[in-house]
Design a protein around this motif. Structure first.
Motif, PDB file in Angstrom:
ATOM      1  N   LYS A 118       0.841  -1.194   0.000  1.00  0.00           N
ATOM      2  CA  LYS A 118       0.000   0.000   0.000  1.00  0.00           C
ATOM      3  C   LYS A 118       0.877   1.244   0.000  1.00  0.00           C
ATOM      4  O   LYS A 118       1.847   1.325   0.762  1.00  0.00           O
ATOM      5  CB  LYS A 118      -0.914   0.009   1.226  1.00  0.00           C
ATOM      6  N   ALA A 119       0.525   2.209  -0.852  1.00  0.00           N
ATOM      7  CA  ALA A 119       1.305   3.452  -0.916  1.00  0.00           C
ATOM      8  C   ALA A 119       1.145   4.241   0.377  1.00  0.00           C
ATOM      9  O   ALA A 119       0.038   4.404   0.896  1.00  0.00           O
ATOM     10  CB  ALA A 119       0.845   4.294  -2.099  1.00  0.00           C
ATOM     11  N   LYS A 120       2.248   4.727   0.887  1.00  0.00           N
ATOM     12  CA  LYS A 120       2.222   5.476   2.144  1.00  0.00           C
ATOM     13  C   LYS A 120       2.110   6.969   1.841  1.00  0.00           C
ATOM     14  O   LYS A 120       2.811   7.484   0.959  1.00  0.00           O
ATOM     15  CB  LYS A 120       3.503   5.212   2.939  1.00  0.00           C
ATOM     16  N   PRO A 121       1.250   7.700   2.555  1.00  0.00           N
ATOM     17  CA  PRO A 121       1.178   9.152   2.356  1.00  0.00           C
ATOM     18  C   PRO A 121       2.536   9.810   2.609  1.00  0.00           C
ATOM     19  O   PRO A 121       3.300   9.383   3.477  1.00  0.00           O
ATOM     20  CB  PRO A 121       0.149   9.597   3.404  1.00  0.00           C
ATOM     21  N   ALA A 122       2.826  10.838   1.822  1.00  0.00           N
ATOM     22  CA  ALA A 122       4.115  11.529   1.899  1.00  0.00           C
ATOM     23  C   ALA A 122       3.943  12.897   2.543  1.00  0.00           C
ATOM     24  O   ALA A 122       2.828  13.360   2.804  1.00  0.00           O
ATOM     25  CB  ALA A 122       4.701  11.684   0.493  1.00  0.00           C
ATOM     26  N   ALA A 123       5.064  13.556   2.802  1.00  0.00           N
ATOM     27  CA  ALA A 123       5.067  14.920   3.337  1.00  0.00           C
ATOM     28  C   ALA A 123       5.918  15.793   2.427  1.00  0.00           C
ATOM     29  O   ALA A 123       6.943  15.349   1.911  1.00  0.00           O
ATOM     30  CB  ALA A 123       5.616  14.951   4.762  1.00  0.00           C
TER      31      ALA A 123
END
Length: 332
Positions: free
Chosen positions: A51-56
Motif C-alpha cells: 500500500k502506498a504510504k502518504p508523503a510529506a
C-alpha cells in the motif's frame, strides 16, 4: 586568554570560529511544530508494504532552515528507531531507518535512483530500472522506513511540465516501501498538488491527495507573540556565543532591531550575520557584538535588499523586534 601563548591563542580562536560557524540546530517553536507533524505522518504510516504510504512535502522560502530542520528530524527518528528495534536487523544487517538524498540541478529518474544507490554505497552502473531494483533490495535489507529527498525542485528542469515531476515522485512512492519526505522551494507554486479535469491534472490531484503540505515561516515581529519568539531565539543564540566581553542582552536587547532588519527574520541570514560578527569580534579583539561592529559585517544579497525598508520602519517607530514591557497590574 591573556595567559595563553601566541600559538595557543591562535588555536583557541580557531576553535571558536569553528564553533560559531556550527551553532544549531536550535529548537525553535517552528522547528518543534514541524517535527511533531513529521513524526505524526511517519509513525502513523504503518500500512502493509503493498500500500502506498502518504508523503510529506516541506515547501518554504530559501534561507528558512528547511534542510537543517529535516535533517534534525531524520537524526531524531533514527535514534528512536534504533532504541526501539536495535542496531541490527533480524537478518544481521546494520539498521538504517532514514535515507537522506540531496538532488542536484536537472535530475532525471536515473540520476535520482543513482543518488539513492550512492547513499547506500551501492554501484551506480546500469539503467534506471537496474538502479531502482538495487536500491529497493538495500531498503528492504536495512529496514529503511523514511526517505528524505532534499531540493526536489531540481527534479527535471524548471521549464518541464509539473506532470513530469509528479510522474517521477509517483515512481518513488510506488517503488519504495517508505515514507517520503520531500523538501523544496516553490514546489506547490508549480501546481503539483492542485486538482483538475485533464489527465495530467488528475495525476497531480492523485499526488496531492497522498501528500501533506508543510512549511516553515520566517520569524515575524508584527505582534507580541512573534517578538517573544524572536527574542527567545536571540537569547538561545546568545548563550552559545564564546566571546570574552559577552553580556546578558547583548543580542536580545541591544541588537534585536538591527539583527531583524538585517536578516528579515530568515534564520540562515541571521546565523550568517552573527557568525561573521563573531569572527570579526575575535579577530579584532573587540570580543563582543555591538551596532558599530555589526555595521562592518556584510550579509547575503537578499537580506541586504530587504534591509532598507525594515530599517526605515524601525527607525520611524512603526516596527520593533523587542517585546513591549507588560503594563503593571492595578491593585485595589
Amino acid at each position: 586568554m591573556l595567559a595563553l601563548s601566541s600559538a595557543e591563542l591562535l588555536r583557541y580562536n580557531d576553535d571558536r570560529h569553528v564553533w560559531h560557524a556550527n551553532i544549531g540546530p536550535i529548537k525553535t517553536q517552528q522547528l518543534l511544530n514541524l517535527h511533531q507533524d513529521l513524526f505524526e505522518i511517519v509513525n502513523s504510516n504503518r500500512q502493509d508494504g503493498d500500500k502506498a504510504k502518504p508523503a510529506a512535502l516541506l515547501d518554504a522560502y530559501p534561507g528558512i532552515g528547511k534542510s537543517t530542520a529535516v535533517r534534525e528530524f531524520g537524526r531524531d527518528f533514527h535514534i528512536e528507531q534504533i532504541a526501539i528495534r536495535g542496531e541490527t536487523t533480524p537478518g544481521g544487517h546494520r539498521r538504517v531507518p532514514v535515507a537522506y538524498i540531496a538532488l542536484t540541478g536537472n535530475t532525471q529518474i536515473r540520476g535520482l535512483n543513482a543518488a539513492i544507490c550512492r547513499f547506500f554505497s551501492l554501484p551506480t552502473s546500469g539503467d534506471a530500472d537496474t538502479l531502482a531494483a538495487r536500491a529497493v533490495d538495500a531498503v528492504l535489507s536495512l529496514k529503511t522506513s523514511v526517505f528524505i529527498i532534499d531540493d526536489i525542485h531540481f527534479l527535471a528542469s524548471p521549464n518541464s511540465s509539473p506532470t513530469r515531476m509528479v510522474n517521477q515522485l509517483k515512481f518513488l512512492s510506488n517503488t519504495f516501501p517508505v515514507t517520503l519526505v520531500y523538501v523544496g522551494v516553490g514546489v506547490q507554486a508549480r501546481g503539483i498538488l492542485s486538482e483538475g479535469r485533464s489527465l495530467s491534472e488528475a495525476l497531480r490531484a492523485q499526488f496531492g491527495r497522498r501528500t501533506t503540505s508543510l512549511t516553515l515561516h520566517p520569524f515575524q515581529v508584527e505582534d507580541e507573540a512573534g517578538r517573544a519568539q524572536f527574542r527567545q531565539l536571540l537569547l538561545t543564540i546568545e548563550k552559545k556565543l564564546v566571546l570574552a566581553e559577552k553580556y546578558p542582552g547583548m543580542l536580545a536587547d541591544d541588537l534585536a532591531d538591527d539583527l531583524y532588519a538585517r536578516s528579515s527574520g530568515h534564520f540562515a541570514s541571521l546565523m550568517a550575520l552573527i557568525n561573521r560578527g563573531c569572527y570579526r569580534a575575535i579577530r579584532s579583539g573587540h570580543e563582543r557584538l555591538d551596532v558599530e561592529l555589526m555595521k562592518k559585517v556584510k550579509n547575503d544579497a537578499a537580506a541586504e535588499e530587504a534591509r532598507l525598508e525594515l530599517a526605515a520602519a524601525i527607525e520611524a517607530g512603526l516596527l520593533t523586534a523587542r517585546p513591549q514591557p507588560s503594563a503593571p497590574r492595578k491593585t485595589a
